[in-house]
Design a protein around this motif. Structure first.
Motif, PDB file in Angstrom:
ATOM      1  N   LYS A  17      -4.894 -17.104  -9.376  1.00 43.49           N
ATOM      2  CA  LYS A  17      -6.083 -18.050 -10.172  1.00 43.49           C
ATOM      3  C   LYS A  17      -5.171 -17.440 -11.224  1.00 43.49           C
ATOM      4  O   LYS A  17      -6.157 -18.283 -12.029  1.00 43.49           O
ATOM      5  N   GLY A  18      -5.782 -16.198 -11.787  1.00 45.66           N
ATOM      6  CA  GLY A  18      -5.462 -15.693 -12.804  1.00 45.66           C
ATOM      7  C   GLY A  18      -6.432 -14.678 -13.244  1.00 45.66           C
ATOM      8  O   GLY A  18      -7.055 -14.850 -14.114  1.00 45.66           O
ATOM      9  N   LYS A  62       3.445 -10.740 -10.718  1.00 43.56           N
ATOM     10  CA  LYS A  62       4.373 -11.376  -9.330  1.00 43.56           C
ATOM     11  C   LYS A  62       3.811 -11.484  -8.904  1.00 43.56           C
ATOM     12  O   LYS A  62       3.721 -11.910  -7.693  1.00 43.56           O
ATOM     13  N   ILE A  63       2.192 -11.591  -8.624  1.00 45.06           N
ATOM     14  CA  ILE A  63       1.813 -11.620  -8.141  1.00 45.06           C
ATOM     15  C   ILE A  63       0.978 -13.276  -7.853  1.00 45.06           C
ATOM     16  O   ILE A  63       1.153 -13.812  -6.694  1.00 45.06           O
ATOM     17  N   ASP A  64       1.800 -14.378  -8.281  1.00 49.26           N
ATOM     18  CA  ASP A  64       1.659 -15.188  -8.227  1.00 49.26           C
ATOM     19  C   ASP A  64       2.658 -16.033  -7.894  1.00 49.26           C
ATOM     20  O   ASP A  64       2.874 -16.640  -6.619  1.00 49.26           O
ATOM     21  N   THR A  65       3.986 -14.924  -7.477  1.00 52.55           N
ATOM     22  CA  THR A  65       5.090 -15.303  -5.745  1.00 52.55           C
ATOM     23  C   THR A  65       4.826 -14.778  -4.636  1.00 52.55           C
ATOM     24  O   THR A  65       5.522 -15.178  -3.676  1.00 52.55           O
ATOM     25  N   LEU A  66       3.805 -14.307  -4.589  1.00 51.19           N
ATOM     26  CA  LEU A  66       3.483 -14.156  -3.064  1.00 51.19           C
ATOM     27  C   LEU A  66       2.699 -15.275  -2.261  1.00 51.19           C
ATOM     28  O   LEU A  66       2.337 -15.982  -2.309  1.00 51.19           O
ATOM     29  N   ARG A  67       4.125 -15.727  -1.612  1.00 47.97           N
ATOM     30  CA  ARG A  67       3.800 -16.874  -0.995  1.00 47.97           C
ATOM     31  C   ARG A  67       3.071 -16.593   0.458  1.00 47.97           C
ATOM     32  O   ARG A  67       2.027 -17.307   0.782  1.00 47.97           O
ATOM     33  N   GLU A  68       2.608 -15.211   1.161  1.00 49.25           N
ATOM     34  CA  GLU A  68       1.768 -15.111   1.964  1.00 49.25           C
ATOM     35  C   GLU A  68       0.916 -13.879   2.155  1.00 49.25           C
ATOM     36  O   GLU A  68       0.761 -13.080   2.206  1.00 49.25           O
ATOM     37  N   PRO A  69      -1.012 -14.747   0.902  1.00 52.62           N
ATOM     38  CA  PRO A  69      -1.563 -14.505   0.677  1.00 52.62           C
ATOM     39  C   PRO A  69      -2.286 -13.010   1.620  1.00 52.62           C
ATOM     40  O   PRO A  69      -3.047 -11.873   1.498  1.00 52.62           O
ATOM     41  N   GLU A  70      -1.970 -13.391   3.172  1.00 49.95           N
ATOM     42  CA  GLU A  70      -2.247 -12.826   4.232  1.00 49.95           C
ATOM     43  C   GLU A  70      -1.724 -11.888   3.971  1.00 49.95           C
ATOM     44  O   GLU A  70      -2.197 -10.693   4.827  1.00 49.95           O
ATOM     45  N   ARG A  71      -1.006 -11.498   3.553  1.00 43.77           N
ATOM     46  CA  ARG A  71       0.258 -10.591   4.173  1.00 43.77           C
ATOM     47  C   ARG A  71       0.363  -9.124   2.756  1.00 43.77           C
ATOM     48  O   ARG A  71       1.302  -9.055   1.817  1.00 43.77           O
ATOM     49  N   PHE A  72      -0.750  -9.088   1.712  1.00 45.11           N
ATOM     50  CA  PHE A  72      -0.560  -8.777   0.573  1.00 45.11           C
ATOM     51  C   PHE A  72      -0.590  -7.468   0.524  1.00 45.11           C
ATOM     52  O   PHE A  72       1.059  -6.578  -0.123  1.00 45.11           O
ATOM     53  N   LYS A  73      -0.486  -6.225   1.932  1.00 44.28           N
ATOM     54  CA  LYS A  73      -0.639  -4.586   1.702  1.00 44.28           C
ATOM     55  C   LYS A  73       1.200  -4.475   2.021  1.00 44.28           C
ATOM     56  O   LYS A  73       1.882  -4.147   0.964  1.00 44.28           O
ATOM     57  N   PRO A  74       2.080  -5.038   2.874  1.00 46.09           N
ATOM     58  CA  PRO A  74       3.210  -5.684   3.660  1.00 46.09           C
ATOM     59  C   PRO A  74       3.947  -6.041   1.977  1.00 46.09           C
ATOM     60  O   PRO A  74       5.160  -4.383   1.698  1.00 46.09           O
ATOM     61  N   TRP A  75       3.877  -6.621   1.443  1.00 45.65           N
ATOM     62  CA  TRP A  75       4.340  -6.997   0.041  1.00 45.65           C
ATOM     63  C   TRP A  75       4.286  -6.444  -0.965  1.00 45.65           C
ATOM     64  O   TRP A  75       5.429  -5.685  -1.555  1.00 45.65           O
ATOM     65  N   LEU A  76       3.374  -5.549  -1.262  1.00 42.90           N
ATOM     66  CA  LEU A  76       3.478  -4.152  -1.623  1.00 42.90           C
ATOM     67  C   LEU A  76       3.850  -2.844  -2.073  1.00 42.90           C
ATOM     68  O   LEU A  76       4.420  -2.502  -2.265  1.00 42.90           O
ATOM     69  N   ALA A  77       3.964  -3.152  -0.988  1.00 38.89           N
ATOM     70  CA  ALA A  77       4.441  -1.785  -0.481  1.00 38.89           C
ATOM     71  C   ALA A  77       5.779  -2.055  -0.335  1.00 38.89           C
ATOM     72  O   ALA A  77       6.670  -0.268  -0.713  1.00 38.89           O
ATOM     73  N   VAL A  78       6.272  -3.091  -0.005  1.00 35.11           N
ATOM     74  CA  VAL A  78       8.014  -3.350  -1.050  1.00 35.11           C
ATOM     75  C   VAL A  78       8.438  -3.269  -1.926  1.00 35.11           C
ATOM     76  O   VAL A  78       9.364  -2.186  -2.430  1.00 35.11           O
ATOM     77  N   LEU A  79       7.637  -3.671  -3.215  1.00 36.04           N
ATOM     78  CA  LEU A  79       7.388  -3.783  -4.199  1.00 36.04           C
ATOM     79  C   LEU A  79       7.497  -2.625  -4.817  1.00 36.04           C
ATOM     80  O   LEU A  79       7.650  -1.520  -5.934  1.00 36.04           O
ATOM     81  N   ALA A  80       6.122  -1.488  -4.439  1.00 32.46           N
ATOM     82  CA  ALA A  80       6.689  -0.219  -4.929  1.00 32.46           C
ATOM     83  C   ALA A  80       7.592   0.887  -4.309  1.00 32.46           C
ATOM     84  O   ALA A  80       7.851   1.716  -5.066  1.00 32.46           O
ATOM     85  N   ARG A  81       8.334   0.363  -3.021  1.00 30.68           N
ATOM     86  CA  ARG A  81       9.475   1.212  -2.929  1.00 30.68           C
ATOM     87  C   ARG A  81       9.924   0.550  -3.164  1.00 30.68           C
ATOM     88  O   ARG A  81      11.296   2.596  -3.409  1.00 30.68           O
TER      89      ARG A  81
END
Length: 191
Positions: A17-18, A62-81
């Motif tokens: 939400k910013g 890109k945080i606002d493009t995350l479709r499943e907020p409950e999967r934040f850590k795996p999403w961040l891991a992919v982004l970081a990799r």
């Protein structure tokens, strides 16, 4: 544990939400394990810091493009990799530079210079042992030892069962230990 996960979910939703404070909290909470993950790919601390800055920028954008907020850590891991792999690829294309730290250490006193060499050799030996691990073991080892991630969180990030994380961690520790012991034995035999 459930409360901590719900709190993180709330931070993700607020970040989307910013809310800058929520985003800052997310970054702080996940900084150590992300840094370990990036180091696992890049191996150079100055390059890791540059990569982490880029990861922060991507996270902010890109945080606002995350479709499943409950999967934040795996999403961040992919982004970081992905960002770490991009940095490593760019690094391989750059010309080699002199190691400024080595040049500065040579200008210091002899005793301090030799102590630094011995300490760096110990650190190098440990890092080499970690880097020689197969990727699936190295990844778990670095995630576990670089932050306050639980086995459950690591299993979620890697999308493997908790028991697999535990087994890989035990095997990784054993391989690092054996590599260091064998390296020490080889040095003694050389003398």
């Amino acid at each position: 544990m459930v409360e901590k996960r719900q709190n993180e979910l709330a931070l993700v939703l607020e970040s989307q939400k910013g809310n800058k404070d929520a985003l800052q909290q997310l970054i702080i909470r996940n900084w150590a394990w992300v840094k370990g993950l990036v180091y696992n790919i890049i191996y150079n601390s100055s390059d890791v810091d540059d990569c982490l800055q880029d990861i922060c920028l991507k996270l902010i954008n890109k945080i606002d493009t995350l479709r499943e907020p409950e999967r934040f850590k795996p999403w961040l891991a992919v982004l970081a990799r992905r960002e770490a792999l991009r940095h490593r690829q760019q690094k391989s294309k750059r010309p080699l530079q002199l190691d400024e730290e080595l040049i500065e250490s040579k200008q210091g006193e002899k005793d301090e210079f030799f102590e630094n060499i011995i300490e760096k050799e110990k650190q190098s030996q440990i890092l080499m042992a970690i880097h020689s691990l197969p990727e699936k073991y190295r990844e778990v080892f670095i995630m576990q030892h670089s932050g306050d991630l639980t086995y459950n969180q690591i299993s979620e990030i890697l999308d493997v069962p908790v028991t697999t994380v535990q087994i890989r961690l035990v095997r990784a520790r054993k391989m690092v230990y054996e590599k260091i012991i064998n390296n020490d034995k080889d040095k003694v035999l050389e003398q």
